[in-house]
Motif scaffolding. Structure first.
Motif, short mmCIF file in Angstrom:
data_model
loop_
_atom_site.label_atom_id
_atom_site.label_comp_id
_atom_site.label_asym_id
_atom_site.label_seq_id
_atom_site.Cartn_x
_atom_site.Cartn_y
_atom_site.Cartn_z
N PHE A 120 -1.95 -4.07 -5.05
CA PHE A 120 -1.41 -2.88 -4.62
C PHE A 120 -2.52 -1.76 -4.50
O PHE A 120 -3.64 -1.81 -5.13
CB PHE A 120 -0.59 -2.26 -6.18
N LEU A 121 -2.47 -1.34 -3.34
CA LEU A 121 -3.37 -0.20 -2.93
C LEU A 121 -3.11 1.27 -2.73
O LEU A 121 -1.84 1.17 -2.53
CB LEU A 121 -4.29 -0.66 -1.59
N VAL A 122 -3.74 2.14 -2.59
CA VAL A 122 -3.43 3.45 -2.29
C VAL A 122 -4.30 4.05 -1.20
O VAL A 122 -5.49 3.93 -1.37
CB VAL A 122 -3.34 4.55 -3.67
N GLY A 123 -3.87 4.61 -0.13
CA GLY A 123 -4.71 5.16 0.86
C GLY A 123 -3.96 6.40 1.47
O GLY A 123 -2.80 7.08 1.13
N HIS A 124 -4.84 7.17 1.94
CA HIS A 124 -4.51 8.55 2.67
C HIS A 124 -4.62 8.43 4.17
O HIS A 124 -5.29 7.73 4.81
CB HIS A 124 -5.51 9.57 2.19
N ILE A 125 -3.41 9.13 4.69
CA ILE A 125 -3.37 9.24 6.12
C ILE A 125 -2.99 10.72 6.44
O ILE A 125 -2.66 11.36 5.73
CB ILE A 125 -2.06 8.29 6.73
N SER A 126 -3.16 10.91 7.50
CA SER A 126 -3.13 12.37 8.05
C SER A 126 -1.63 12.68 8.59
O SER A 126 -1.08 11.82 9.04
CB SER A 126 -4.19 12.77 8.99
N LYS A 127 -1.51 13.93 8.82
CA LYS A 127 -0.12 14.41 9.74
C LYS A 127 -0.24 13.75 11.09
O LYS A 127 0.76 13.38 11.23
CB LYS A 127 -0.04 15.84 9.43
N GLU A 128 -1.33 13.62 11.22
CA GLU A 128 -1.41 13.04 12.88
C GLU A 128 -0.89 11.49 12.90
O GLU A 128 -0.53 11.18 13.76
CB GLU A 128 -2.69 13.31 13.37
N GLN A 145 -10.15 4.78 3.95
CA GLN A 145 -8.69 5.55 3.89
C GLN A 145 -8.29 4.87 2.58
O GLN A 145 -7.44 5.85 1.92
CB GLN A 145 -7.97 5.33 4.98
N ILE A 146 -8.84 4.01 2.06
CA ILE A 146 -8.04 3.30 0.78
C ILE A 146 -9.04 3.96 -0.45
O ILE A 146 -10.19 3.61 -0.47
CB ILE A 146 -8.15 1.93 0.89
N VAL A 147 -8.28 4.43 -1.24
CA VAL A 147 -8.86 5.14 -2.41
C VAL A 147 -8.84 4.39 -3.73
O VAL A 147 -9.48 4.96 -4.72
CB VAL A 147 -8.53 6.51 -2.60
N ILE A 206 0.93 -1.18 0.11
CA ILE A 206 0.03 -0.20 -0.18
C ILE A 206 0.70 1.25 0.05
O ILE A 206 1.77 1.23 0.89
CB ILE A 206 -0.97 -0.06 1.19
N ALA A 207 0.50 2.10 -0.95
CA ALA A 207 1.18 3.46 -0.95
C ALA A 207 0.18 4.33 -0.11
O ALA A 207 -0.81 4.58 -0.21
CB ALA A 207 1.14 4.06 -2.20
N LEU A 208 0.83 4.73 1.09
CA LEU A 208 -0.07 5.70 2.22
C LEU A 208 0.79 6.93 1.83
O LEU A 208 1.80 7.26 2.06
CB LEU A 208 0.49 5.23 3.51
N LEU A 209 -0.43 7.65 1.46
CA LEU A 209 -0.06 9.10 1.16
C LEU A 209 -0.54 10.05 2.33
O LEU A 209 -1.66 10.00 2.74
CB LEU A 209 -0.91 9.56 -0.28
N CYS A 210 0.33 11.08 2.58
CA CYS A 210 0.17 12.01 3.33
C CYS A 210 0.38 13.28 2.75
O CYS A 210 1.45 13.73 2.39
CB CYS A 210 0.89 12.01 4.66
N ASP A 211 -0.70 13.83 2.35
CA ASP A 211 -0.78 15.10 1.25
C ASP A 211 -0.09 14.83 0.03
O ASP A 211 -0.33 13.48 -0.63
CB ASP A 211 0.04 16.37 1.77
N ASN A 212 1.17 14.98 -0.43
CA ASN A 212 1.74 14.52 -1.63
C ASN A 212 3.05 13.90 -1.29
O ASN A 212 3.93 13.62 -1.99
CB ASN A 212 2.05 15.75 -2.47
#
Length: 145
Positions: free
Chosen positions: A92-100, A73-75, A15-21
């Motif tokens: 293969f997955l892409v998801g978003h995580i926060s700065k927190e 969170q997975i997009v 999984i590609a965990l994205l925090c902003d860019n």
């Protein structure tokens, strides 16, 4: 995303965990008996018996980073040939995580460390497993349409 809850014969997930860019990458151990030693990669690993795509991914994220992720969170996710065994499927997955979330990372005992790098750098960095760069490029192309 229907694929997240499916049970089928796949070898594992990344999984590609994205925090902003930025993307969270981990540095594999430098051991001669593992695939891609001392190489940057994404969070993930092998499927345990009976796991769904989401269960496998959530377990790996927790084991490697100490984070609990939610399905919402997975997009994006797509099935590819396996990295180690191309005759098996992997996801293969892409998801978003926060700065927190990033601030809460507790690196596990697999690998040498982690860092965040910009998506553009990830796509060009030759110290990252090539198949993962290509899979991330597929996501970027699809999202930019």
């Amino acid at each position: 995303m229907k694929l997240l809850n499916e049970r089928f014969d796949f070898s594992g997930t990344k999984i590609a965990l994205l925090c902003d860019n930025d993307i969270v990458v981990t540095l594999r151990d430098d051991k001669p008996d593992i695939a891609f030693p001392n190489t940057w990669e994404l969070v993930g690993g092998g499927r345990e018996e009976g796991e769904t795509v989401f269960e496998c991914t959530a377990r790996e994220v927790y084991e490697e980073l100490g984070l609990t992720i939610r399905a919402e969170q997975i997009v994006w996710c797509r099935v590819y040939s396996g990295l180690i065994n191309p005759h098996k499927q992997s996801v293969f997955l892409v998801g978003h995580i926060s700065k927190e979330d990033v601030e809460q990372i507790v690196f596990g005992d697999e690998g040498q460390g982690y860092k965040l790098i910009p998506v553009d750098d990830f796509l060009k960095d030759e110290t990252i497993i090539p198949q993962l760069r290509q899979r991330m490029a597929d996501y970027v192309r699809e999202v930019e349409r």
